[in-house]
Write a protein that holds these residues in place. Structure first.
Motif, PDB file in Angstrom:
ATOM      1  N   THR A  11       0.830  -1.207   0.000  1.00 31.24           N
ATOM      2  CA  THR A  11       0.000   0.000   0.000  1.00 31.24           C
ATOM      3  C   THR A  11       0.860   1.251   0.000  1.00 31.24           C
ATOM      4  OG1 THR A  11      -1.748  -1.168   1.205  1.00 31.24           O
ATOM      5  CG2 THR A  11      -1.815   1.244   1.230  1.00 31.24           C
ATOM      6  N   MET A  12       1.924   1.250   0.801  1.00 32.41           N
ATOM      7  CA  MET A  12       2.822   2.393   0.841  1.00 32.41           C
ATOM      8  C   MET A  12       3.506   2.594  -0.508  1.00 32.41           C
ATOM      9  SD  MET A  12       2.532   3.725   3.834  1.00 32.41           S
ATOM     10  CE  MET A  12       3.963   4.788   3.898  1.00 32.41           C
ATOM     11  N   LEU A  13       3.822   1.499  -1.200  1.00 33.11           N
ATOM     12  CA  LEU A  13       4.434   1.591  -2.517  1.00 33.11           C
ATOM     13  C   LEU A  13       3.463   2.221  -3.516  1.00 33.11           C
ATOM     14  CD1 LEU A  13       6.819   0.957  -4.367  1.00 33.11           C
ATOM     15  CD2 LEU A  13       5.854  -1.335  -4.706  1.00 33.11           C
ATOM     16  N   ILE A  14       2.188   1.837  -3.439  1.00 34.99           N
ATOM     17  CA  ILE A  14       1.176   2.430  -4.319  1.00 34.99           C
ATOM     18  C   ILE A  14       1.047   3.918  -4.063  1.00 34.99           C
ATOM     19  CG2 ILE A  14      -1.293   2.478  -4.858  1.00 34.99           C
ATOM     20  CD1 ILE A  14      -1.336  -0.530  -4.307  1.00 34.99           C
ATOM     21  N   LEU A  15       0.968   4.310  -2.801  1.00 34.34           N
ATOM     22  CA  LEU A  15       0.846   5.732  -2.459  1.00 34.34           C
ATOM     23  C   LEU A  15       2.070   6.510  -2.925  1.00 34.34           C
ATOM     24  CD1 LEU A  15      -0.678   5.482   1.133  1.00 34.34           C
ATOM     25  CD2 LEU A  15      -1.853   6.043  -1.009  1.00 34.34           C
ATOM     26  N   PHE A  16       3.231   5.887  -2.842  1.00 30.48           N
ATOM     27  CA  PHE A  16       4.458   6.542  -3.288  1.00 30.48           C
ATOM     28  C   PHE A  16       4.423   6.800  -4.792  1.00 30.48           C
ATOM     29  CE2 PHE A  16       8.769   6.050  -5.044  1.00 30.48           C
ATOM     30  CZ  PHE A  16       9.387   7.146  -4.454  1.00 30.48           C
ATOM     31  N   VAL A  17       3.973   5.804  -5.567  1.00 31.86           N
ATOM     32  CA  VAL A  17       3.899   5.967  -7.020  1.00 31.86           C
ATOM     33  C   VAL A  17       2.854   7.019  -7.384  1.00 31.86           C
ATOM     34  CG1 VAL A  17       3.365   4.802  -9.197  1.00 31.86           C
ATOM     35  CG2 VAL A  17       4.712   3.624  -7.453  1.00 31.86           C
ATOM     36  N   VAL A  18       1.701   7.002  -6.706  1.00 34.08           N
ATOM     37  CA  VAL A  18       0.652   7.995  -6.976  1.00 34.08           C
ATOM     38  C   VAL A  18       1.157   9.401  -6.671  1.00 34.08           C
ATOM     39  CG1 VAL A  18      -1.613   8.826  -6.227  1.00 34.08           C
ATOM     40  CG2 VAL A  18      -1.255   6.388  -6.628  1.00 34.08           C
ATOM     41  N   LEU A  19       1.855   9.565  -5.554  1.00 34.16           N
ATOM     42  CA  LEU A  19       2.403  10.876  -5.202  1.00 34.16           C
ATOM     43  C   LEU A  19       3.445  11.327  -6.221  1.00 34.16           C
ATOM     44  CD1 LEU A  19       2.669  13.234  -3.189  1.00 34.16           C
ATOM     45  CD2 LEU A  19       4.360  11.866  -1.958  1.00 34.16           C
ATOM     46  N   LEU A  20       4.311  10.410  -6.606  1.00 34.54           N
ATOM     47  CA  LEU A  20       5.343  10.739  -7.591  1.00 34.54           C
ATOM     48  C   LEU A  20       4.714  11.151  -8.913  1.00 34.54           C
ATOM     49  CD1 LEU A  20       8.476  10.675  -7.568  1.00 34.54           C
ATOM     50  CD2 LEU A  20       8.333   8.478  -8.726  1.00 34.54           C
ATOM     51  N   ARG A  21       3.664  10.457  -9.318  1.00 34.06           N
ATOM     52  CA  ARG A  21       2.994  10.780 -10.574  1.00 34.06           C
ATOM     53  C   ARG A  21       2.313  12.147 -10.509  1.00 34.06           C
ATOM     54  NH1 ARG A  21      -1.845  10.304 -13.343  1.00 34.06           N
ATOM     55  NH2 ARG A  21      -1.655   9.592 -15.508  1.00 34.06           N
ATOM     56  N   ALA A  35       6.690   1.329 -15.746  1.00 35.82           N
ATOM     57  CA  ALA A  35       7.585   0.380 -15.071  1.00 35.82           C
ATOM     58  C   ALA A  35       7.300   0.342 -13.572  1.00 35.82           C
ATOM     59  CB  ALA A  35       9.037   0.771 -15.324  1.00 35.82           C
ATOM     60  N   MET A  36       7.031   1.503 -12.980  1.00 38.56           N
ATOM     61  CA  MET A  36       6.738   1.536 -11.547  1.00 38.56           C
ATOM     62  C   MET A  36       5.432   0.819 -11.230  1.00 38.56           C
ATOM     63  SD  MET A  36       8.040   5.254 -10.155  1.00 38.56           S
ATOM     64  CE  MET A  36       7.112   6.223 -11.361  1.00 38.56           C
ATOM     65  N   TRP A  37       4.420   0.999 -12.093  1.00 36.48           N
ATOM     66  CA  TRP A  37       3.165   0.290 -11.866  1.00 36.48           C
ATOM     67  C   TRP A  37       3.343  -1.208 -12.062  1.00 36.48           C
ATOM     68  CZ3 TRP A  37      -0.124   2.212  -8.893  1.00 36.48           C
ATOM     69  CH2 TRP A  37      -0.464   3.572  -8.915  1.00 36.48           C
ATOM     70  N   ALA A  38       4.243  -1.601 -12.968  1.00 32.44           N
ATOM     71  CA  ALA A  38       4.532  -3.025 -13.136  1.00 32.44           C
ATOM     72  C   ALA A  38       5.147  -3.603 -11.862  1.00 32.44           C
ATOM     73  CB  ALA A  38       5.473  -3.233 -14.326  1.00 32.44           C
ATOM     74  N   ILE A 186      -3.605  -0.473 -27.523  1.00 30.15           N
ATOM     75  CA  ILE A 186      -3.479  -1.827 -28.079  1.00 30.15           C
ATOM     76  C   ILE A 186      -2.024  -2.277 -28.066  1.00 30.15           C
ATOM     77  CG2 ILE A 186      -3.760  -3.192 -30.181  1.00 30.15           C
ATOM     78  CD1 ILE A 186      -6.191  -1.460 -30.845  1.00 30.15           C
ATOM     79  N   ARG A 187      -1.118  -1.391 -28.450  1.00 29.55           N
ATOM     80  CA  ARG A 187       0.311  -1.740 -28.465  1.00 29.55           C
ATOM     81  C   ARG A 187       0.799  -2.162 -27.088  1.00 29.55           C
ATOM     82  NH1 ARG A 187       3.052  -0.013 -33.107  1.00 29.55           N
ATOM     83  NH2 ARG A 187       1.967   1.575 -34.370  1.00 29.55           N
ATOM     84  N   HIS A 188       0.328  -1.482 -26.051  1.00 25.27           N
ATOM     85  CA  HIS A 188       0.799  -1.743 -24.687  1.00 25.27           C
ATOM     86  C   HIS A 188      -0.030  -2.790 -23.955  1.00 25.27           C
ATOM     87  CE1 HIS A 188       2.424   2.615 -24.990  1.00 25.27           C
ATOM     88  NE2 HIS A 188       3.390   1.751 -25.269  1.00 25.27           N
TER      89      HIS A 188
END
Length: 202
Positions: A11-21, A35-38, A186-188
């Motif tokens: 959960t903390m990792l998700i919040l970190f990515v959302v904040l960074l975005r 890549a971070m969401w992966a 579609i490509r991704h």
């Protein structure tokens, strides 16, 4: 490290990515966000006991969940992942929410399939020119449907770009822009990512 601790760190990792975005949306390359969401998806699908070093302090899960009774340690003293004995009403609530979310996703998918049956091929000159200029290995069909209000895409092996039938585009450049945007999905393989995300959410 216990299961609740692993989920907390995810959960903390998700919040970190959302904040960074939110802070660096137009600074950091979009592929880095993918890549971070992966990494987040891998973290949720394959929970492990090793912490992801983010350079930020995380609360001690042992302190947060110490009010829950612990399961006794194994008799042979082997190193095992410790578990907390969560009361059965909470497990029932979790299962009900999980099944409810799964039912919503499946119902939405089936409802969409019923609507897409009425889609018809788009054979305009602009679409044919765009398809010649944007070929990929998979055959992409361009359809239009009166039941949709905006452009979208669906399908993995036989992808389809679905356009609204009652909203004509002002010029061919706008149409090409919309088609190219949907082609990137579609490509991704964004449809696959969507279903993986839905499974994780459940």
């Amino acid at each position: 490290m216990n299961i609740l601790s692993i989920q907390l760190r995810a959960t903390m990792l998700i919040l970190f990515v959302v904040l960074l975005r939110s802070l660096f949306l137009y600074v950091i390359p979009k592929k880095l966000f993918l890549a971070m969401w992966a990494v987040v998806v891998a973290r949720l699908l394959i929970p492990h006991s090793q912490a992801v070093a983010l350079g930020i302090p995380l609360p001690n899960p042992e302190e947060l969940f110490r009010f829950l009774p612990r399961t006794p340690a194994s008799a042979d003293g082997a190193a095992t992942m410790s578990l907390y004995s969560v009361p059965w009403p909470l497990w029932c609530l979790w299962l009900a929410v999980c099944l409810g979310l799964a039912a919503c996703f499946v119902a939405g998918h089936l409802r969409g399939r019923a609507v897409y049956r009425f889609a018809l091929p788009v054979e305009s000159e602009d679409v044919l020119v765009w398809k010649e200029q944007n070929r990929i290995r998979r055959t992409v069909r361009v359809l239009q449907c009166p039941e949709v209000s905006s452009a979208m895409t669906y399908g993995v092996f036989r992808p389809v770009i679905l356009l609204p039938a009652d909203r004509p585009f002002e010029n061919h450049e706008q149409l090409h822009f919309v088609l190219s945007h949907e082609l990137e999905h579609i490509r991704h393989f964004d449809v696959v990512w969507k279903w993986i995300s839905a499974a994780i959410l459940c």
